[in-house]
Design a protein around this motif. Structure first.
Motif, PDB file in Angstrom:
ATOM      1  N   LYS A 371      60.176 104.604  22.833  1.00 32.52           N
ATOM      2  CA  LYS A 371      59.958 103.913  24.108  1.00 32.52           C
ATOM      3  C   LYS A 371      61.226 103.959  24.964  1.00 32.52           C
ATOM      4  O   LYS A 371      61.160 104.127  26.187  1.00 32.52           O
ATOM      5  N   LEU A 372      62.373 103.836  24.308  1.00 29.79           N
ATOM      6  CA  LEU A 372      63.632 103.916  25.052  1.00 29.79           C
ATOM      7  C   LEU A 372      63.793 105.307  25.652  1.00 29.79           C
ATOM      8  O   LEU A 372      64.138 105.460  26.834  1.00 29.79           O
ATOM      9  N   ILE A 373      63.523 106.328  24.849  1.00 34.59           N
ATOM     10  CA  ILE A 373      63.683 107.704  25.315  1.00 34.59           C
ATOM     11  C   ILE A 373      62.760 108.010  26.490  1.00 34.59           C
ATOM     12  O   ILE A 373      63.148 108.702  27.445  1.00 34.59           O
ATOM     13  N   SER A 374      61.555 107.455  26.441  1.00 36.37           N
ATOM     14  CA  SER A 374      60.579 107.713  27.504  1.00 36.37           C
ATOM     15  C   SER A 374      60.771 106.821  28.723  1.00 36.37           C
ATOM     16  O   SER A 374      60.107 107.012  29.756  1.00 36.37           O
ATOM     17  N   GLY A 375      61.662 105.843  28.620  1.00 37.87           N
ATOM     18  CA  GLY A 375      61.919 104.961  29.747  1.00 37.87           C
ATOM     19  C   GLY A 375      61.013 103.753  29.810  1.00 37.87           C
ATOM     20  O   GLY A 375      61.015 103.029  30.817  1.00 37.87           O
ATOM     21  N   ASP A 376      60.260 103.484  28.750  1.00 38.63           N
ATOM     22  CA  ASP A 376      59.308 102.371  28.753  1.00 38.63           C
ATOM     23  C   ASP A 376      59.867 101.096  28.116  1.00 38.63           C
ATOM     24  O   ASP A 376      59.179 100.076  28.080  1.00 38.63           O
ATOM     25  N   LEU A 377      61.095 101.145  27.586  1.00 33.55           N
ATOM     26  CA  LEU A 377      61.653  99.958  26.930  1.00 33.55           C
ATOM     27  C   LEU A 377      62.417  99.122  27.953  1.00 33.55           C
ATOM     28  O   LEU A 377      63.245  99.633  28.706  1.00 33.55           O
ATOM     29  N   ARG A 378      62.106  97.844  27.969  1.00 29.19           N
ATOM     30  CA  ARG A 378      62.745  96.946  28.934  1.00 29.19           C
ATOM     31  C   ARG A 378      64.090  96.426  28.408  1.00 29.19           C
ATOM     32  O   ARG A 378      64.156  95.864  27.333  1.00 29.19           O
ATOM     33  N   PHE A 379      65.127  96.635  29.198  1.00 33.80           N
ATOM     34  CA  PHE A 379      66.448  96.097  28.894  1.00 33.80           C
ATOM     35  C   PHE A 379      66.730  94.909  29.805  1.00 33.80           C
ATOM     36  O   PHE A 379      66.214  94.842  30.921  1.00 33.80           O
ATOM     37  N   LYS A 380      67.535  93.997  29.338  1.00 24.87           N
ATOM     38  CA  LYS A 380      67.957  92.886  30.187  1.00 24.87           C
ATOM     39  C   LYS A 380      69.483  92.855  30.250  1.00 24.87           C
ATOM     40  O   LYS A 380      70.168  93.167  29.264  1.00 24.87           O
ATOM     41  N   PRO A 381      70.037  92.498  31.406  1.00 25.86           N
ATOM     42  CA  PRO A 381      71.499  92.467  31.546  1.00 25.86           C
ATOM     43  C   PRO A 381      72.109  91.325  30.715  1.00 25.86           C
ATOM     44  O   PRO A 381      71.484  90.277  30.533  1.00 25.86           O
ATOM     45  N   ILE A 382      73.339  91.535  30.233  1.00 26.82           N
ATOM     46  CA  ILE A 382      74.005  90.499  29.439  1.00 26.82           C
ATOM     47  C   ILE A 382      75.392  90.169  29.994  1.00 26.82           C
ATOM     48  O   ILE A 382      76.228  89.625  29.282  1.00 26.82           O
ATOM     49  N   GLY A 383      75.615  90.483  31.252  1.00 28.58           N
ATOM     50  CA  GLY A 383      76.886  90.130  31.879  1.00 28.58           C
ATOM     51  C   GLY A 383      77.833  91.310  31.985  1.00 28.58           C
ATOM     52  O   GLY A 383      77.544  92.414  31.524  1.00 28.58           O
ATOM     53  N   GLU A 384      78.971  91.069  32.601  1.00 29.37           N
ATOM     54  CA  GLU A 384      79.928  92.141  32.867  1.00 29.37           C
ATOM     55  C   GLU A 384      80.806  92.477  31.664  1.00 29.37           C
ATOM     56  O   GLU A 384      81.397  93.543  31.609  1.00 29.37           O
ATOM     57  N   SER A 385      80.910  91.569  30.716  1.00 30.82           N
ATOM     58  CA  SER A 385      81.779  91.823  29.557  1.00 30.82           C
ATOM     59  C   SER A 385      81.090  91.392  28.274  1.00 30.82           C
ATOM     60  O   SER A 385      80.212  90.526  28.279  1.00 30.82           O
ATOM     61  N   LEU A 386      81.505  92.024  27.191  1.00 30.95           N
ATOM     62  CA  LEU A 386      80.975  91.697  25.873  1.00 30.95           C
ATOM     63  C   LEU A 386      81.872  90.658  25.211  1.00 30.95           C
ATOM     64  O   LEU A 386      83.052  90.551  25.539  1.00 30.95           O
ATOM     65  N   PRO A 387      81.348  89.896  24.266  1.00 35.09           N
ATOM     66  CA  PRO A 387      82.162  88.860  23.613  1.00 35.09           C
ATOM     67  C   PRO A 387      83.273  89.459  22.768  1.00 35.09           C
ATOM     68  O   PRO A 387      83.228  90.629  22.374  1.00 35.09           O
ATOM     69  N   ASP A 388      84.267  88.646  22.479  1.00 34.79           N
ATOM     70  CA  ASP A 388      85.355  89.048  21.596  1.00 34.79           C
ATOM     71  C   ASP A 388      84.888  89.022  20.142  1.00 34.79           C
ATOM     72  O   ASP A 388      83.988  88.260  19.778  1.00 34.79           O
ATOM     73  N   PHE A 389      85.528  89.848  19.320  1.00 30.69           N
ATOM     74  CA  PHE A 389      85.266  89.831  17.886  1.00 30.69           C
ATOM     75  C   PHE A 389      86.248  88.877  17.197  1.00 30.69           C
ATOM     76  O   PHE A 389      87.341  88.617  17.706  1.00 30.69           O
ATOM     77  N   VAL A 390      85.841  88.390  16.050  1.00 26.32           N
ATOM     78  CA  VAL A 390      86.749  87.613  15.207  1.00 26.32           C
ATOM     79  C   VAL A 390      87.830  88.552  14.708  1.00 26.32           C
ATOM     80  O   VAL A 390      87.547  89.678  14.267  1.00 26.32           O
ATOM     81  N   LYS A 391      89.084  88.123  14.774  1.00 25.68           N
ATOM     82  CA  LYS A 391      90.182  88.931  14.265  1.00 25.68           C
ATOM     83  C   LYS A 391      90.073  89.045  12.766  1.00 25.68           C
ATOM     84  O   LYS A 391      89.876  88.054  12.069  1.00 25.68           O
ATOM     85  N   THR A 392      90.186  90.265  12.265  1.00 27.00           N
ATOM     86  CA  THR A 392      89.973  90.486  10.849  1.00 27.00           C
ATOM     87  C   THR A 392      90.884  91.573  10.332  1.00 27.00           C
ATOM     88  O   THR A 392      91.327  92.434  11.089  1.00 27.00           O
ATOM     89  N   ASP A 393      91.132  91.577   9.016  1.00 24.61           N
ATOM     90  CA  ASP A 393      91.913  92.616   8.358  1.00 24.61           C
ATOM     91  C   ASP A 393      91.017  93.530   7.550  1.00 24.61           C
ATOM     92  O   ASP A 393      91.449  94.202   6.619  1.00 24.61           O
ATOM     93  N   LEU A 394      89.755  93.576   7.893  1.00 25.35           N
ATOM     94  CA  LEU A 394      88.802  94.399   7.136  1.00 25.35           C
ATOM     95  C   LEU A 394      89.278  95.849   7.064  1.00 25.35           C
ATOM     96  O   LEU A 394      89.825  96.363   8.015  1.00 25.35           O
TER      97      LEU A 394
END
Length: 394
Positions: A371-394
């Motif tokens: 559906k995404l490839i064909s253009g039929d999947l609906r996306f919604k906006p989530i703002g101008e920036s993505l959240p920060d990740f937890v700092k980790t030593d993984l």
């Protein structure tokens, strides 16, 4: 004649007060003339750790302890830079460094880490333990999954492998990795890596090999496992300048997520697998805690096998999983409700997301991607920036 005798007497008194014989000792004397170059400049430009013995000849302990410090220097020179400062002769330096008790043993790590005084009983083991905390390590863990990446990248740079049955990284090996930074790449292989032991015919531990990409056989090290003989062996094979050189710690072999079909999305991996990859759609399996059920991971692996052969269809999919419990900000942004779910994220300039609504199985997930490839999947906006990740030593 009297003047000559007086000069001789004064010189003899001065020499008699020296704790370390400049002709025999490897302890480097520092004073007003060379302190800036020997200590501060080294901290600014290298990853060496320096230990300085600040003393006054009359302090009551330094004279007795000096032979032990000298012996320590003979064993650990090269791993640490080891110096002494006579505060009777270099009074201004000692005042500038705020040295108020004698003896003082101070460890100078690379900037920006501050210098720190050893506070325990006057013993070599305590000083060594403190200084060791600040030793840099350019060596990395090598296993069956990343060995080929480690060996083949930067082909002009010789590779060093230490096979060990002990945990951790030996201090001498860390020191060598710093000494040959940008000239050699260092890896360590544990005795549990049976396939690599067979590959390199390792029968005993420790065992060190030097490997050159363009040569069939590695060079085995047969000497003592001490800094000086190991340094001499490696120095023969290192180059003054190696195009494409760099720290082993920068190797792609340290990034296990680059070798995984469905890696974990976290602070260190995010840019490599998703957020800074141009034209990608991030397929994120969100889970409430640690790694999701293997069955769900297998479904994503099947999808990856299906779509990595179809990149000409205009969409590039990258598959990954996210610990939404730990990464609560991401969970909130991507509407996580506690149960495993798959979210499709477009991390481009117009950041958008879509949620897979069907079963968590290959066929249903494939329908969502189609559906995404064909253009039929609906996306919604989530703002101008993505959240920060937890700092980790993984």
């Amino acid at each position: 004649m009297r003047t000559s005798i007086l000069v001789f007497i004064l010189l003899s008194c001065t020499l008699a007060k020296q704790l370390y014989d400049v002709k025999k000792s490897y302890v480097t004397p520092v004073n007003e003339i060379n302190f800036e170059k020997q200590i501060n400049k080294i901290r600014q430009t290298t990853k060496y750790v320096t230990i300085v013995h600040f003393y006054k000849f009359s302090d009551g302990e330094s004279k007795q302890f000096a032979p032990k410090y000298d012996k320590f220097t003979n064993e650990y020179k090269g791993i640490f830079r080891i110096a002494s400062c006579d505060c009777d002769e270099a009074e201004k330096i000692c005042q500038k460094e705020s040295v108020s008790k004698y003896p003082t043993f101070r460890v100078y790590p690379p900037y920006p880490v501050p210098a720190i005084d050893y506070e325990g009983p006057l013993e070599i083991d305590g000083i060594l333990k403190l200084a060791t905390k600040y030793i840099h390590n350019n060596a990395i863990e090598i296993n069956e999954a990343n060995i080929n990446t480690f060996i083949n990248e930067k082909p002009t740079v010789p590779k060093v492998l230490l096979f060990s049955e002990k945990k951790g990284f030996p201090l001498v090996y860390k020191g060598l990795s710093v000494e040959f930074e940008k000239k050699l790449s260092f890896g360590i292989v544990r005795s549990t890596e049976k396939a690599l032991l067979d590959r390199y015919n390792i029968k005993e531990f420790p065992k060190m090999l030097l490997i050159k990409t363009n040569e069939k056989k590695p060079y085995p090290y047969t000497g003592e496992y001490k800094f000086k003989p190991m340094f001499d062996f490696l120095n023969v094979h290192s180059e003054v300048f190696v195009p494409g050189g760099g720290s082993s710690a920068d190797s792609a072999a340290t990034k296990e997520w680059l070798m995984q079909v469905v890696p974990q999305l976290h602070q260190r991996s995010a840019n490599d697998i998703c957020l800074k990859v141009e034209g990608v759609i991030c397929i994120i399996l969100m889970n409430n805690g640690d790694k999701p059920d293997n069955r769900l991971i297998d479904e994503l692996k099947k999808l990856n096998a299906q779509y990595e052969r179809q990149i000409d269809r205009g969409a590039v999919f990258k598959f990954m999983w996210l610990d939404a419990k730990t990464e609560s900000k991401w969970g909130s942004t991507l509407d996580f409700q506690g149960e495993p779910k798959v979210v499709l994220l477009n991390p481009g300039k117009r950041k958008r997301m879509a949620v897979h609504e069907g079963e968590m199985k290959f066929e249903a997930l494939q329908q969502t991607l189609e559906k995404l490839i064909s253009g039929d999947l609906r996306f919604k906006p989530i703002g101008e920036s993505l959240p920060d990740f937890v700092k980790t030593d993984l």
